[in-house]
Design a protein around this motif. Structure first.
Motif, PDB file in Angstrom:
ATOM      1  N   ARG A   1     -10.830 -13.708  -6.441  1.00  0.00           N
ATOM      2  CA  ARG A   1     -12.121 -13.285  -6.998  1.00  0.00           C
ATOM      3  C   ARG A   1     -12.689 -12.048  -6.302  1.00  0.00           C
ATOM      4  NH1 ARG A   1     -10.437 -17.426  -9.318  1.00  0.00           N
ATOM      5  NH2 ARG A   1     -11.695 -18.924 -10.446  1.00  0.00           N
ATOM      6  N   HIS A   2     -11.813 -11.131  -5.897  1.00  0.00           N
ATOM      7  CA  HIS A   2     -12.276  -9.883  -5.298  1.00  0.00           C
ATOM      8  C   HIS A   2     -12.774  -8.950  -6.396  1.00  0.00           C
ATOM      9  CE1 HIS A   2      -9.672 -10.294  -1.412  1.00  0.00           C
ATOM     10  NE2 HIS A   2     -10.437 -11.347  -1.638  1.00  0.00           N
ATOM     11  N   ALA A   3     -13.752  -8.132  -6.069  1.00  0.00           N
ATOM     12  CA  ALA A   3     -14.304  -7.191  -7.048  1.00  0.00           C
ATOM     13  C   ALA A   3     -13.349  -6.028  -7.293  1.00  0.00           C
ATOM     14  CB  ALA A   3     -15.646  -6.665  -6.570  1.00  0.00           C
ATOM     15  N   THR A   4     -12.666  -5.594  -6.240  1.00  0.00           N
ATOM     16  CA  THR A   4     -11.741  -4.464  -6.366  1.00  0.00           C
ATOM     17  C   THR A   4     -10.456  -4.763  -5.609  1.00  0.00           C
ATOM     18  OG1 THR A   4     -12.592  -3.356  -4.399  1.00  0.00           O
ATOM     19  CG2 THR A   4     -13.605  -2.765  -6.503  1.00  0.00           C
ATOM     20  N   THR A   5      -9.443  -3.987  -5.916  1.00  0.00           N
ATOM     21  CA  THR A   5      -8.202  -4.020  -5.153  1.00  0.00           C
ATOM     22  C   THR A   5      -7.663  -2.601  -5.065  1.00  0.00           C
ATOM     23  OG1 THR A   5      -6.040  -5.066  -4.903  1.00  0.00           O
ATOM     24  CG2 THR A   5      -6.693  -4.487  -7.126  1.00  0.00           C
ATOM     25  N   VAL A   6      -6.898  -2.346  -4.031  1.00  0.00           N
ATOM     26  CA  VAL A   6      -6.364  -1.006  -3.779  1.00  0.00           C
ATOM     27  C   VAL A   6      -4.850  -1.047  -3.932  1.00  0.00           C
ATOM     28  CG1 VAL A   6      -6.143   0.815  -2.059  1.00  0.00           C
ATOM     29  CG2 VAL A   6      -8.249  -0.501  -2.200  1.00  0.00           C
ATOM     30  N   VAL A   7      -4.322  -0.093  -4.699  1.00  0.00           N
ATOM     31  CA  VAL A   7      -2.874   0.022  -4.870  1.00  0.00           C
ATOM     32  C   VAL A   7      -2.462   1.462  -4.592  1.00  0.00           C
ATOM     33  CG1 VAL A   7      -2.734  -1.851  -6.556  1.00  0.00           C
ATOM     34  CG2 VAL A   7      -3.033   0.467  -7.351  1.00  0.00           C
ATOM     35  N   PRO A   8      -1.258   1.673  -4.069  1.00  0.00           N
ATOM     36  CA  PRO A   8      -0.793   3.045  -3.849  1.00  0.00           C
ATOM     37  C   PRO A   8      -0.739   3.817  -5.171  1.00  0.00           C
ATOM     38  CG  PRO A   8       0.623   1.480  -2.723  1.00  0.00           C
ATOM     39  CD  PRO A   8      -0.303   0.678  -3.591  1.00  0.00           C
ATOM     40  N   ALA A   9      -1.163   5.056  -5.132  1.00  0.00           N
ATOM     41  CA  ALA A   9      -1.242   5.860  -6.354  1.00  0.00           C
ATOM     42  C   ALA A   9       0.102   6.493  -6.693  1.00  0.00           C
ATOM     43  CB  ALA A   9      -2.293   6.949  -6.195  1.00  0.00           C
ATOM     44  N   SER A  10       0.385   6.523  -7.971  1.00  0.00           N
ATOM     45  CA  SER A  10       1.523   7.253  -8.524  1.00  0.00           C
ATOM     46  C   SER A  10       1.199   7.498  -9.989  1.00  0.00           C
ATOM     47  CB  SER A  10       2.822   6.455  -8.377  1.00  0.00           C
ATOM     48  OG  SER A  10       2.787   5.303  -9.184  1.00  0.00           O
ATOM     49  N   ARG A  11       1.967   8.347 -10.630  1.00  0.00           N
ATOM     50  CA  ARG A  11       1.722   8.584 -12.055  1.00  0.00           C
ATOM     51  C   ARG A  11       1.933   7.306 -12.850  1.00  0.00           C
ATOM     52  NH1 ARG A  11       5.021  13.848 -12.088  1.00  0.00           N
ATOM     53  NH2 ARG A  11       6.604  12.384 -12.745  1.00  0.00           N
ATOM     54  N   LEU A  12       2.953   6.534 -12.483  1.00  0.00           N
ATOM     55  CA  LEU A  12       3.243   5.288 -13.191  1.00  0.00           C
ATOM     56  C   LEU A  12       2.122   4.274 -12.987  1.00  0.00           C
ATOM     57  CD1 LEU A  12       5.233   3.672 -14.895  1.00  0.00           C
ATOM     58  CD2 LEU A  12       6.380   3.005 -12.791  1.00  0.00           C
ATOM     59  N   ALA A  13       1.648   4.132 -11.754  1.00  0.00           N
ATOM     60  CA  ALA A  13       0.553   3.193 -11.475  1.00  0.00           C
ATOM     61  C   ALA A  13      -0.706   3.605 -12.229  1.00  0.00           C
ATOM     62  CB  ALA A  13       0.282   3.125  -9.977  1.00  0.00           C
TER      63      ALA A  13
END
Length: 133
Positions: free
Chosen positions: A21-33
């Motif tokens: 139930r987190h408000a946000t999450t962080v993922v590594p950026a790429s064009r595909l992501a």
């Protein structure tokens, strides 16, 4: 730690944050992501996303959506289909329907990343990246 499958890593981060139930999450950026995040936003599975950081340190901050008083996650499940060890391709006639059309399949086509419905509409097939429902 090196990530062999960045798509699976992204889906796992979204799944874990959603269940917690987190408000946000962080993922590594790429064009595909970024393309996958755009599809998830367009289909209403996430509220928004933004890119932050510079150079190698770029990442996407995804805002997750919940419904109801108990904050039930909009995303019930994410399933990686095509994996590095076993790629799954589908032509335009055999594109999968997720839960009879309730969920979506995210497809990588020659026209870009899109849902199974969009791929059917445009008459293209491609690699089945994942299912979301």
């Amino acid at each position: 730690m090196a990530v062999n499958d960045p798509i699976a890593d992204m889906l796992t981060r979204i799944r874990n944050a959603s269940e917690a139930r987190h408000a946000t999450t962080v993922v590594p950026a790429s064009r595909l992501a970024r393309s996958i995040a755009e599809v998830l936003k367009r289909e209403g599975f996430i509220a928004d996303f933004e890119e932050s950081g510079e150079g190698v340190q770029r990442h996407l901050v995804l805002s997750l959506k919940y419904k109801g008083k108990n904050q039930q996650p909009i995303i019930k499940a994410l399933k990686r289909v095509s994996k590095p060890g076993l790629r799954v391709y589908s032509n335009r006639r055999d594109l999968p329907r997720v839960l009879g059309g309730i969920g979506i399949a995210i497809i990588s086509t020659s026209q870009g990343i899109m849902t199974d419905r969009d791929a059917r509409r445009q008459g293209v097939g491609g690699e089945v990246l994942c299912y979301v429902w």
